[in-house]
Design an enzyme around this catalytic site. Structure first.
Site, PDB file in Angstrom:
ATOM      1  N   GLU A 198      21.896 -47.468 -21.487  1.00 29.03           N
ATOM      2  CA  GLU A 198      22.077 -46.450 -20.441  1.00 29.03           C
ATOM      3  C   GLU A 198      23.534 -46.030 -20.354  1.00 29.03           C
ATOM      4  O   GLU A 198      24.437 -46.877 -20.382  1.00 29.03           O
ATOM      5  CB  GLU A 198      21.617 -47.052 -19.107  1.00 29.03           C
ATOM      6  CG  GLU A 198      20.910 -46.064 -18.225  1.00 29.03           C
ATOM      7  CD  GLU A 198      19.572 -45.628 -18.815  1.00 29.03           C
ATOM      8  OE1 GLU A 198      19.535 -44.569 -19.486  1.00 29.03           O
ATOM      9  OE2 GLU A 198      18.584 -46.328 -18.601  1.00 29.03           O
ATOM     10  N   GLY A 255      12.646 -34.870 -10.411  1.00 28.17           N
ATOM     11  CA  GLY A 255      13.710 -35.582  -9.705  1.00 28.17           C
ATOM     12  C   GLY A 255      13.523 -37.089  -9.719  1.00 28.17           C
ATOM     13  O   GLY A 255      14.116 -37.802  -8.922  1.00 28.17           O
ATOM     14  N   ALA A 256      12.699 -37.598 -10.624  1.00 26.19           N
ATOM     15  CA  ALA A 256      12.401 -39.030 -10.650  1.00 26.19           C
ATOM     16  C   ALA A 256      13.183 -39.749 -11.744  1.00 26.19           C
ATOM     17  O   ALA A 256      12.962 -40.921 -12.009  1.00 26.19           O
ATOM     18  CB  ALA A 256      10.905 -39.244 -10.850  1.00 26.19           C
ATOM     19  N   GLY A 257      14.098 -39.022 -12.406  1.00 21.05           N
ATOM     20  CA  GLY A 257      14.864 -39.635 -13.486  1.00 21.05           C
ATOM     21  C   GLY A 257      14.011 -39.871 -14.724  1.00 21.05           C
ATOM     22  O   GLY A 257      14.312 -40.737 -15.547  1.00 21.05           O
ATOM     23  N   SER A 316      13.153 -37.328 -16.836  1.00 19.18           N
ATOM     24  CA  SER A 316      13.436 -36.237 -17.776  1.00 19.18           C
ATOM     25  C   SER A 316      12.404 -35.119 -17.764  1.00 19.18           C
ATOM     26  O   SER A 316      11.973 -34.640 -18.815  1.00 19.18           O
ATOM     27  CB  SER A 316      13.602 -36.773 -19.199  1.00 19.18           C
ATOM     28  OG  SER A 316      14.750 -37.540 -19.262  1.00 19.18           O
ATOM     29  N   GLU A 352      20.673 -27.245 -21.610  1.00 18.40           N
ATOM     30  CA  GLU A 352      20.896 -28.010 -20.383  1.00 18.40           C
ATOM     31  C   GLU A 352      22.381 -28.035 -20.017  1.00 18.40           C
ATOM     32  O   GLU A 352      22.757 -27.869 -18.864  1.00 18.40           O
ATOM     33  CB  GLU A 352      20.348 -29.438 -20.572  1.00 18.40           C
ATOM     34  CG  GLU A 352      20.569 -30.319 -19.383  1.00 18.40           C
ATOM     35  CD  GLU A 352      19.375 -31.199 -19.047  1.00 18.40           C
ATOM     36  OE1 GLU A 352      18.311 -31.098 -19.685  1.00 18.40           O
ATOM     37  OE2 GLU A 352      19.521 -32.003 -18.114  1.00 18.40           O
ATOM     38  N   ASP A 395      17.617 -37.675 -23.718  1.00 21.48           N
ATOM     39  CA  ASP A 395      16.324 -37.263 -23.156  1.00 21.48           C
ATOM     40  C   ASP A 395      15.597 -36.317 -24.110  1.00 21.48           C
ATOM     41  O   ASP A 395      14.395 -36.438 -24.341  1.00 21.48           O
ATOM     42  CB  ASP A 395      16.522 -36.574 -21.806  1.00 21.48           C
ATOM     43  CG  ASP A 395      17.392 -37.400 -20.873  1.00 21.48           C
ATOM     44  OD1 ASP A 395      17.461 -38.625 -21.056  1.00 21.48           O
ATOM     45  OD2 ASP A 395      18.015 -36.805 -19.961  1.00 21.48           O
TER      46      ASP A 395
HETATM   47  C1  GLA Z   1      20.581 -38.935 -17.997  1.00 16.81           C
HETATM   48  C2  GLA Z   1      21.146 -38.033 -19.091  1.00 16.81           C
HETATM   49  C3  GLA Z   1      21.133 -38.738 -20.433  1.00 16.81           C
HETATM   50  C4  GLA Z   1      21.782 -40.117 -20.350  1.00 16.81           C
HETATM   51  C5  GLA Z   1      21.238 -40.893 -19.155  1.00 16.81           C
HETATM   52  C6  GLA Z   1      21.954 -42.192 -18.939  1.00 16.81           C
HETATM   53  O1  GLA Z   1      19.232 -39.179 -18.241  1.00 16.81           O
HETATM   54  O2  GLA Z   1      20.382 -36.854 -19.175  1.00 16.81           O
HETATM   55  O3  GLA Z   1      21.777 -37.930 -21.389  1.00 16.81           O
HETATM   56  O4  GLA Z   1      23.175 -40.013 -20.310  1.00 16.81           O
HETATM   57  O5  GLA Z   1      21.315 -40.139 -17.962  1.00 16.81           O
HETATM   58  O6  GLA Z   1      21.695 -43.067 -19.986  1.00 16.81           O
END
Ligand code: GLA
Length: 384
Positions: A31, A119-121, A123, A162, A174
């Site tokens: 991460e 918005g849930a992380g 992607s 993006e 992502d």
């Molecule tokens: C988000 C970004 C990715 C990556 C993560 C952290 O998802 O879109 O590019 O940097 O955070 O790992």
């Protein structure tokens, strides 16, 4: 007729040429490493965004979705930062960036059906971009879906959309996950040279499951925190005289840290260098079938993100602590942080009990009810 095709036909007066879809992702580990030229290990989610599309003979984009009343019309040559606004920027941005990359794309009629939680992380934006990119590749004869190199080119165009049009300074993990990750595999992604390796990932064979919990705590990557972390990493790399923090050898970490001028830069650097090392440790543990070790590494990653990188939050910590107390082998936040989702490695038979315990812990802390669900590794962007 499915609702997506029906809405398209009603809106544009003709049936779409086809429907394409692309998945959201969870990252198993690695991460905040992608923009440091490091390693990441995402899987594609079963949740997908679909896009029904037809090519046009002019440069007009007409964009609509099942989730939102917006109907946006924009010419590809007019696409720019903040033009169009909102989620349609992700669609228009992809056509703009494909054209910038030299591909002969024209306008599109598009209706989107987003089934990746927003918005849930997870992607949802990459899923949207990649579904549109897949459609454009087929509809304009770019022929990019059939090879790893072609898919990397599409992922790069989506990342540029993006960054430059939607204004989120994200790395490429992502989009790479959405384009390359395959069923029953995690994707080992080397973000320095773009190399991808498929790593078998089928927890059901071990009677385990990957439990995802959307904390429903708001997260916005375009806000300053993500960019601030990137800046710190670039500053640290400059001071150390390397291109990327990836170039700091873990065995020389202490010497590198001693050269950095302040504690914040030292902690950010320590996270990145140790996190990159953990990715291949997880790959090896998966190859050995050693889930206890995978779990240990997940939790070590969370602690590093929480304490050194400072991108966790109360809700994410609560999911992790509760899952561990309930017997998960490991747990960690996933994605950019500051909200979004966490993952936990749990025996399949315990998933319901862990889910209930997490819900109870949130209720007890008077937090918005979270949403937990088990996932398996699904397939990449494709024509439906
Ligand atoms: C988000 C970004 C990715 C990556 C993560 C952290 O998802 O879109 O590019 O940097 O955070 O790992």
């Amino acid at each position: 007729m499915p609702r997506l095709t029906k809405t398209f036909t009603a809106r544009f007066g003709h049936a779409p040429e086809g429907v394409w879809s692309a998945p959201g992702r969870v990252n198993l580990i690695g991460e905040h490493t992608d923009y440091n030229g490091g390693l990441a290990l995402p899987i594609a989610l079963p949740h997908r965004t679909r896009c029904a599309a037809s090519p046009r003979e002019d440069d007009l984009l007409r964009i609509h979705s099942l989730q939102d009343d917006a109907f946006v019309e924009v010419l590809i040559q007019d696409v720019a930062p903040d033009m169009p606004k909102g989620w349609t920027a992700y669609v228009a941005g992809v056509l703009w960036s494909l054209r910038e990359a030299g591909y002969a794309v024209r306008g599109l009629d598009v209706v989107v059906d987003g089934q990746v939680p927003l918005g849930a992380g997870l992607s949802s934006s990459a899923a949207l971009e990649c579904s549109v990119a897949a459609a454009a590749s087929d509809l304009f004869g770019l022929d990019l879906l059939g090879s790893v190199e072609g898919r990397s080119a599409l992922a790069a165009a989506c990342q540029r959309a993006e960054n430059d049009i939607a204004g989120a300074p994200t790395g490429g993990m992502d989009q790479a996950a959405s384009m390359h990750a395959t069923k029953k595999h995690a994707l080992r992604l080397d973000c320095r040279d773009g190399a991808t390796t498929q790593v078998p990932f089928d927890l059901s064979a071990h009677d385990f499951t990957l439990l995802v919990t959307d904390t429903r705590a708001s997260h916005a990557l375009a806000d300053g925190q993500y960019g601030a972390r990137r800046d710190s990493c670039e500053t640290a790399a400059d001071v150390l005289g390397v291109e990327f923090l990836r170039d700091v050898d873990p065995s020389a970490l202490d010497e590198a840290l001693a050269k950095l001028p302040d504690d914040v830069l030292r902690r950010r650097t320590r996270h990145v260098v140790t996190e990159i090392a953990r990715v291949d440790e997880v790959v090896e543990a998966l190859r050995q079938g050693d889930l206890a070790e995978v779990g240990r590494l997940f939790t070590a990653s969370h602690e590093s993100l929480r304490d050194d990188y400072e991108v966790s939050c109360t809700e994410l910590d609560l999911v992790v602590d509760t899952a561990l107390a309930e017997g998960a082998l490991g747990a960690r936040m996933t994605g950019g942080g500051f909200g979004g989702s966490a993952i936990a490695l749990v025996p399949a038979a315990d998933a319901e009990r862990v889910t209930a315990a997490i819900a109870a812990a949130f209720a007890n802390a008077k937090l918005t009810a979270p949403i937990s669900f088990s996932v398996t590794a699904a397939g990449p962007a494709a024509k439906d």
